[in-house]
Every structure is written in C-alpha cells, then in structure tokens.
Design an enzyme around this catalytic site. Structure first.
Site, PDB file in Angstrom:
ATOM      1  N   ASP A   8     -39.192   0.571  26.472  1.00  0.00           N
ATOM      2  CA  ASP A   8     -39.715   0.113  27.625  1.00  0.00           C
ATOM      3  C   ASP A   8     -39.437  -1.093  28.307  1.00  0.00           C
ATOM      4  O   ASP A   8     -40.432  -1.953  28.874  1.00  0.00           O
ATOM      5  CB  ASP A   8     -41.269   0.368  27.616  1.00  0.00           C
ATOM      6  CG  ASP A   8     -41.533   1.636  28.281  1.00  0.00           C
ATOM      7  OD1 ASP A   8     -40.764   2.367  28.688  1.00  0.00           O
ATOM      8  OD2 ASP A   8     -42.910   2.072  28.689  1.00  0.00           O
ATOM      9  N   ASP A  67     -43.327   1.360  15.411  1.00  0.00           N
ATOM     10  CA  ASP A  67     -43.066   0.301  16.326  1.00  0.00           C
ATOM     11  C   ASP A  67     -41.862  -0.291  15.805  1.00  0.00           C
ATOM     12  O   ASP A  67     -41.156  -0.335  15.022  1.00  0.00           O
ATOM     13  CB  ASP A  67     -44.310  -0.892  16.264  1.00  0.00           C
ATOM     14  CG  ASP A  67     -45.478  -0.020  17.073  1.00  0.00           C
ATOM     15  OD1 ASP A  67     -45.281   1.066  17.932  1.00  0.00           O
ATOM     16  OD2 ASP A  67     -46.431  -0.506  17.135  1.00  0.00           O
ATOM     17  N   ASP A  69     -40.900  -2.997  15.242  1.00  0.00           N
ATOM     18  CA  ASP A  69     -40.620  -4.190  14.021  1.00  0.00           C
ATOM     19  C   ASP A  69     -41.148  -3.415  12.952  1.00  0.00           C
ATOM     20  O   ASP A  69     -40.959  -4.097  11.613  1.00  0.00           O
ATOM     21  CB  ASP A  69     -41.559  -5.457  14.354  1.00  0.00           C
ATOM     22  CG  ASP A  69     -42.975  -4.919  14.350  1.00  0.00           C
ATOM     23  OD1 ASP A  69     -43.481  -4.223  15.516  1.00  0.00           O
ATOM     24  OD2 ASP A  69     -43.701  -5.258  13.397  1.00  0.00           O
ATOM     25  N   ASP A 161     -53.511   5.521  20.598  1.00  0.00           N
ATOM     26  CA  ASP A 161     -53.648   6.172  19.294  1.00  0.00           C
ATOM     27  C   ASP A 161     -54.814   6.638  19.005  1.00  0.00           C
ATOM     28  O   ASP A 161     -54.925   7.700  18.332  1.00  0.00           O
ATOM     29  CB  ASP A 161     -52.917   5.097  18.309  1.00  0.00           C
ATOM     30  CG  ASP A 161     -53.623   3.691  18.599  1.00  0.00           C
ATOM     31  OD1 ASP A 161     -54.410   3.399  19.209  1.00  0.00           O
ATOM     32  OD2 ASP A 161     -53.013   2.776  17.839  1.00  0.00           O
TER      33      ASP A 161
END
Length: 424
Positions: A8, A67, A69, A161
């Site tokens: 995104d 994610d 990272d 989430d």
C-alpha cells in the site's frame, strides 16, 4: 504455498524497490505475487480483504501474516501450522515478537518491557486458561475458513486485527499462543512514531468496544463468563480503565491533593499498592528490572496520550480513524556496517550509484512541531504542585511530584528516543 506481498506504499521509490525484489524471487521459482491497490481505502484491513479475494487464495487453507519489518525463521510454518491441522476448532496461532533493536535507546527498552508483559501475562495466560486474547496483527497463522465465518476483515476501526479476533471468538473458535516461536521485528525508536502508534492502539480498542458492546451482550454462542471476561477484563479494564485511572490518579489527583489539606491519600494508596503493581509488571522483563522506576514514570507520561485516544475512540471524534504508518528507521543510521556482511553477488545486485531513499530536504520546524506541547504544561504544573508541597502542604508527595514532573518535561522537550536522520 503462495507468498503474497500486499503493498500500500504511496512512495514510487519504495514501490519500485518492492516490485523489483518480488520479481527477483519469482525468477528463482518462488510462487510470489505482488499486489497493489488503486487506493488505500480501509488501510491494512482493506488491503488484507482485497488480498483474500484473489482467485489463487481459494486453494489455500491457512494464511500466515507478517508486517513488512518482521523476519520469521525458516521453520516458522512447521512449528505453527500443525496446531491448526490437528485441531479443527483452532482459528488462530499467535507467536511472540522478538525485538532486534530493543537496546537502541531507552524508549525501545521501555517498549520491550511493556510488550513482554503483554505477551507473558496477557496472551500466554489467556491461552493457558482457554480464555480470549487478541490477535496482534502480525506473526500469526489464521485458518481462512474462520476468517470467512466471521465476515472477513472489517475496516470500521483502526484495530482490524482485534476486531476479527473478537468476532471469531464470539463464534466459538479457539486461539493458541505459542511463546516458544519468536519472530524478529523492529520497535519504533522515535517518540513521534511511538506516540502515533499508541494513539492507534488506544483509540481503536475503545472505538471497537463501543461498536461491539451490543453484539457481545446479545451473543448466544459463548458462555456468560466468556462475555464477562471479554467486556470487563479485556475491554473495560485493559483498554479503557487502565489508561484513565493511571492519568487521573497519578498525574491529577495526587498533585492537586497538596492544595487541599482535608484530602489525605493513605500511604498504601501512594506507595504500597503502586509498588506491588510495578513489581508484578516488571516480572515480564527481569533483565530490565533496574529500569522499572523510569519505566513507570514514562508509562504515566504516556497515559496522557492514551486517555486522549481512548476518549476519541469512545466519542467517535475527528481522529478516531486516523492511521499514521509507524515509522521505523531500520538500518538508516547504520548503512556502512550493514554492507560489511554482504557477499559479492549481493553487492552487485545493489545499484550503489542511486540512493534507495531520496535525500531529505531541510525545512524550518515550527516550535509546536519541534516539541511535544502536551507534556510541557502538564510537567510544569506537577512540579509547581511539588514546590507547594515543600513550602506549605508538607504532605511528603514532593519527591514523587518532582521526578514525575521532570519525566513529563524530558518527553516534552524530546530527550527520549532517537532522531531520524536529516540532511546535512
């Protein structure tokens, strides 16, 4: 197995880098798909929802989420998927986060202490007693059929989430926390990034509580005690009352009480109970026990932002759906050491003549952008209360008031965390 990269990004430089990396892996025979959207509607929830709509996803039974990272070990799926394969009642396997930059600065140490407590005493304890605990948004494996049963990803709040986890739990699905499986990740090391993250983590749950209160009360598939735990323990105490009580008691009631002789806070309320709570919370990170007092002072400072975010979520005000991507510096401050471990092939793959990130331009910083203006007046007022206690009230609260006021000023003048690299 399909690797799906949901990008995104709005920066064309970043998008090109991600696309090139995906193409490199695809040329090696890896089944990897690079997916982008025309807009960022719904933020992370929107991207995940659209990702599950792809035709090739229908062939998959589970989805492991990370994610950008996060760096899972090569045996991650072997240690998590069997829980789902051998128990059809389990919808989610959540693993623990491990932080690669926890020693970078005092701010990252404080975050490690808070998150270690979250994993050890909230998620692991919840899993052991078969009680509800939330999904952390990453480093977990979901059963896709459970996601579909719950209605898929929903972008009505900034905690998609937690939203999915609550809706799935209300259908009777079970969750498992596997603390032995740890996934490396990075903590935000600038206070500005951490503050925005905490706003989202505090505002979102409060807003979700408001929107799901009736659904939880009317649910017929889970027991009364499960609903009580979800509403009272998880939401009300953990996501609303904790922030509110911390700020009102430690940063308002105790300081203001020095001006009113008739108000006497018992010693157990000022010293004994806070000490016991602090010691209990410090058990999650024994190696950081020597920092526990500083950590508590910092948590009191952060309660100012969390109570504002909680009120925003409950009242559905303007910033309720604000989503600021958490800035993480990665190796931006350590570019030279990062190159030392690369072999010849990897070095050739990097185009060293072109910087990966455009050079930052200097711009004049306004005073209210340079400092955290909320903390400075609060810290000043608390120190004034301490001075009044020394000169007139004589209640003995001044020791706490001085160090707590100083903590507010330290954060207010940006003397915590690292600073992002800027142009020379």
């Amino acid at each position: 197995m399909v690797i799906q990269v949901l990008d995104d990004s709005t920066d064309p430089v970043v998008k090109d880098l991600v696309k090139i990396e995906c193409q490199r892996w695809k040329s090696k025979g890896v089944n990897i798909r690079y997916e982008v959207r025309e807009n960022r509607k719904g933020y992370k929830a929107g991207a995940l929802k659209q990702g599950l709509m792809r035709d090739y996803v229908r062939e998959c039974e589970f989805i492991a989420m990370f994610d950008a990272d996060f760096q899972p070990e090569s045996d991650f799926l072997l240690r998590t998927v069997p829980f789902l394969v051998h128990n059809p009642d389990i919808a989610l396997v959540q693993t623990r986060w491990k932080f690669v930059n926890s020693d970078e600065c005092l701010l990252t140490r404080f975050q490690e202490m808070s998150l270690d407590y979250h994993f050890k005493f909230e998620q692991e304890a919840g899993s052991i007693v078969y009680s509800f605990f939330g999904f952390n948004g990453t480093a977990g494996v979901w059963r896709i059929s459970a996601i579909n049963d719950a209605g898929g990803w929903n972008d009505r709040t900034t905690v998609e989430d937690m939203d999915l986890a609550v809706r799935t739990a209300l259908l009777g699905w079970k969750f498992v926390y596997v603390g032995d499986v740890k996934v490396r990740s990075e903590l935000p090391s600038t206070f500005k990034a951490y503050r925005f993250q905490q706003h989202r983590w505090s505002c979102g749950p409060a807003n979700l509580f408001k929107k799901m209160l009736v659904d939880i009360l009317e649910n017929k598939k889970v027991s009364f005690w499960s609903k009580l735990h979800l509403l009272y323990d998880f939401f009300f105490v953990g996501k609303i009352a904790a922030h509110t009580l911390t700020f009102i008691y430690y940063c308002f009631a105790i300081p203001v009480s020095v001006f009113f002789p008739e108000i006497q806070i018992p010693l157990w309320g000022v010293v004994y109970v806070p000490t016991v709570i602090t010691l209990c919370k410090s058990l999650g990170s024994p190696s950081s026990f020597h920092l526990v007092i500083l950590w508590v002072l910092f948590e009191n400072v952060m309660s100012l932002h969390r109570i504002k975010a909680t009120i925003t979520g409950l009242l559905d005000t303007r910033r309720v759906n604000e989503w600021v991507v958490t800035e993480k510096l990665g190796d931006a401050n350590k570019t030279e050491p990062a190159m030392e471990g690369l072999d010849d092939v990897q070095v050739i793959d990097v185009e060293l003549s072109t910087p990966l990130v455009p050079k930052l331009e200097k711009r004049r910083t306004r005073l209210w952008d340079k400092y955290n203006c909320s903390e400075i007046p609060v810290g000043t007022c608390i120190i004034i209360c301490g001075c009044y206690d020394v000169l007139y009230a004589k209640k003995g609260y001044y020791i706490y008031l001085f160090i707590q006021g100083l903590a507010f000023l330290v954060v207010g003048f940006e003397y915590i965390g690292t600073r992002p690299p800027s142009a020379e």
